[in-house]
Write a protein that holds these residues in place. Structure first.
Motif, short mmCIF file in Angstrom:
data_model
loop_
_atom_site.label_atom_id
_atom_site.label_comp_id
_atom_site.label_asym_id
_atom_site.label_seq_id
_atom_site.Cartn_x
_atom_site.Cartn_y
_atom_site.Cartn_z
N LEU A 135 0.82 -1.21 0.00
CA LEU A 135 0.00 0.00 0.00
C LEU A 135 0.85 1.26 0.00
N SER A 136 1.95 1.23 0.77
CA SER A 136 2.80 2.42 0.88
C SER A 136 3.95 2.43 -0.12
N GLY A 137 4.23 1.27 -0.70
CA GLY A 137 5.35 1.19 -1.64
C GLY A 137 6.69 1.14 -0.98
N SER A 138 6.73 0.86 0.33
CA SER A 138 8.00 0.81 1.06
C SER A 138 8.09 -0.51 1.81
N ALA A 139 9.10 -1.31 1.48
CA ALA A 139 9.29 -2.58 2.17
C ALA A 139 9.72 -2.36 3.62
N LEU A 140 10.49 -1.29 3.88
CA LEU A 140 10.93 -1.02 5.24
C LEU A 140 9.75 -0.67 6.14
N ALA A 141 8.79 0.09 5.61
CA ALA A 141 7.61 0.44 6.41
C ALA A 141 6.79 -0.80 6.74
N GLY A 142 6.65 -1.69 5.75
CA GLY A 142 5.93 -2.93 6.02
C GLY A 142 6.63 -3.81 7.03
N ALA A 143 7.96 -3.89 6.94
CA ALA A 143 8.73 -4.70 7.90
C ALA A 143 8.64 -4.11 9.30
N ALA A 144 8.65 -2.77 9.40
CA ALA A 144 8.55 -2.13 10.71
C ALA A 144 7.21 -2.42 11.37
N ILE A 145 6.15 -2.37 10.58
CA ILE A 145 4.82 -2.66 11.13
C ILE A 145 4.72 -4.11 11.57
N ALA A 146 5.26 -5.01 10.76
CA ALA A 146 5.21 -6.43 11.12
C ALA A 146 5.99 -6.70 12.40
N MET A 147 7.18 -6.16 12.51
CA MET A 147 7.99 -6.37 13.71
C MET A 147 7.35 -5.73 14.93
N ARG A 148 6.69 -4.61 14.72
CA ARG A 148 6.00 -3.93 15.83
C ARG A 148 4.87 -4.80 16.37
N ILE A 149 4.10 -5.38 15.48
CA ILE A 149 2.99 -6.25 15.90
C ILE A 149 3.51 -7.50 16.59
N ILE A 150 4.57 -8.08 16.05
CA ILE A 150 5.15 -9.28 16.66
C ILE A 150 5.68 -8.95 18.06
N GLY A 151 6.33 -7.82 18.21
CA GLY A 151 6.86 -7.44 19.52
C GLY A 151 5.77 -7.22 20.55
N VAL A 152 4.71 -6.52 20.17
CA VAL A 152 3.59 -6.28 21.09
C VAL A 152 2.95 -7.61 21.50
N SER A 153 2.73 -8.49 20.52
CA SER A 153 2.11 -9.78 20.81
C SER A 153 2.99 -10.65 21.69
N LEU A 154 4.29 -10.68 21.40
CA LEU A 154 5.20 -11.52 22.17
C LEU A 154 5.35 -11.02 23.60
N ALA A 155 5.37 -9.70 23.79
CA ALA A 155 5.47 -9.15 25.14
C ALA A 155 4.26 -9.55 25.98
#
Length: 250
Positions: A85-105
């Motif tokens: 949607l944003s055209g940025s792989a880094l933005a997508g990776a940041a969102i994915a890692m953010r969700i994984i971190g919140v869930s894992l915590a």
């Protein structure tokens, strides 16, 4: 393995010993640090620390990985969607890692806490209503039973020729009927349990005692301080590298 069966951590593990309140506060600090920003550095540092903590949580690695698999798939899917949607792989990776971190915590905090210890801690330190806490504890203890009843309902319905689960389509079609049966059984069981608990004095607010009263110790403060230092350190590193990006731009 059934998903409704709670994970049981080794009580002697380093991250299983602290007070339940300390674990919850530490998890909330890290979840807040991940929630307010969308960048790879903060998420990466916190996620790496959480993976190390998972090693010393006392939880079975295979069971923890199996429970985290749906969250991992969902986070990756959202990351890919945002990247497209944003055209940025880094933005997508940041969102994915953010969700994984919140869930894992949240998962590490909840899975390493004994439900009875948490109930006593909420009543003793958070001054939560004991009637509500005891009811929630009883409901949590019934989760594994509901998992087994779900399987028994499926076997009974198949024996009567009501449903078949040879394919995924058959399972989807059978879900509403089996869910209704489980709901009816759960309501009946909850009614009987409520009457039994009232008969045994669980509804009384006078002279109530705690099963496992426990004071906050120095190691509990160290856990919270460590979580706060990790959140501040990860955020400061991201700001220093110029990658920190708040969730809501001012």
């Amino acid at each position: 393995m059934r998903l409704l069966e709670p994970l049981v951590a080794d009580p002697s593990a380093p991250f299983a010993r602290p007070h339940p309140i300390a674990k919850i506060v530490a998890a909330l600090i890290l979840m807040l640090a991940l929630f307010v920003t969308v960048d790879l550095v903060t998420s990466g540092v916190v996620l790496a620390a959480l993976l190390i903590a998972a090693r010393f949580s006392g939880l079975p690695p295979r069971s923890l990985a199996a429970r985290a698999a749906p969250l991992l798939i969902g986070a990756i899917s959202l990351g890919v969607f945002n990247a497209l949607l944003s055209g940025s792989a880094l933005a997508g990776a940041a969102i994915a890692m953010r969700i994984i971190g919140v869930s894992l915590a949240g998962m590490l905090a909840v899975a390493t806490i004994d439900p009875t210890d948490l109930a006593d801690a909420l009543v003793q330190h958070a001054h939560a209503p004991s009637r509500f806490v005891v009811g929630a504890l009883a409901a949590f203890r019934l989760f594994p039973l509901f998992s087994r009843e779900w399987d028994v309902l499926g076997l009974a319905r198949r024996a009567r020729g009501i449903e078949a689960d040879r394919t995924y389509v058959d399972r989807v079609r059978a879900f509403p009927g089996r869910a209704l049966g489980l709901l009816v059984a759960a309501i009946r069981r909850a009614t009987r349990l409520a009457l039994a608990m009232d008969a045994r004095g669980f509804g009384s607010r006078e002279c109530r005692t705690l099963a496992r009263p426990r004071a906050l110790a120095l190691e509990d403060g160290a856990l919270v301080a460590g979580a706060l230092a990790l959140a501040i350190g990860a955020t400061s590193l991201s700001v220093a590298l110029g990658t920190w990006r708040p969730l809501i731009a001012f």
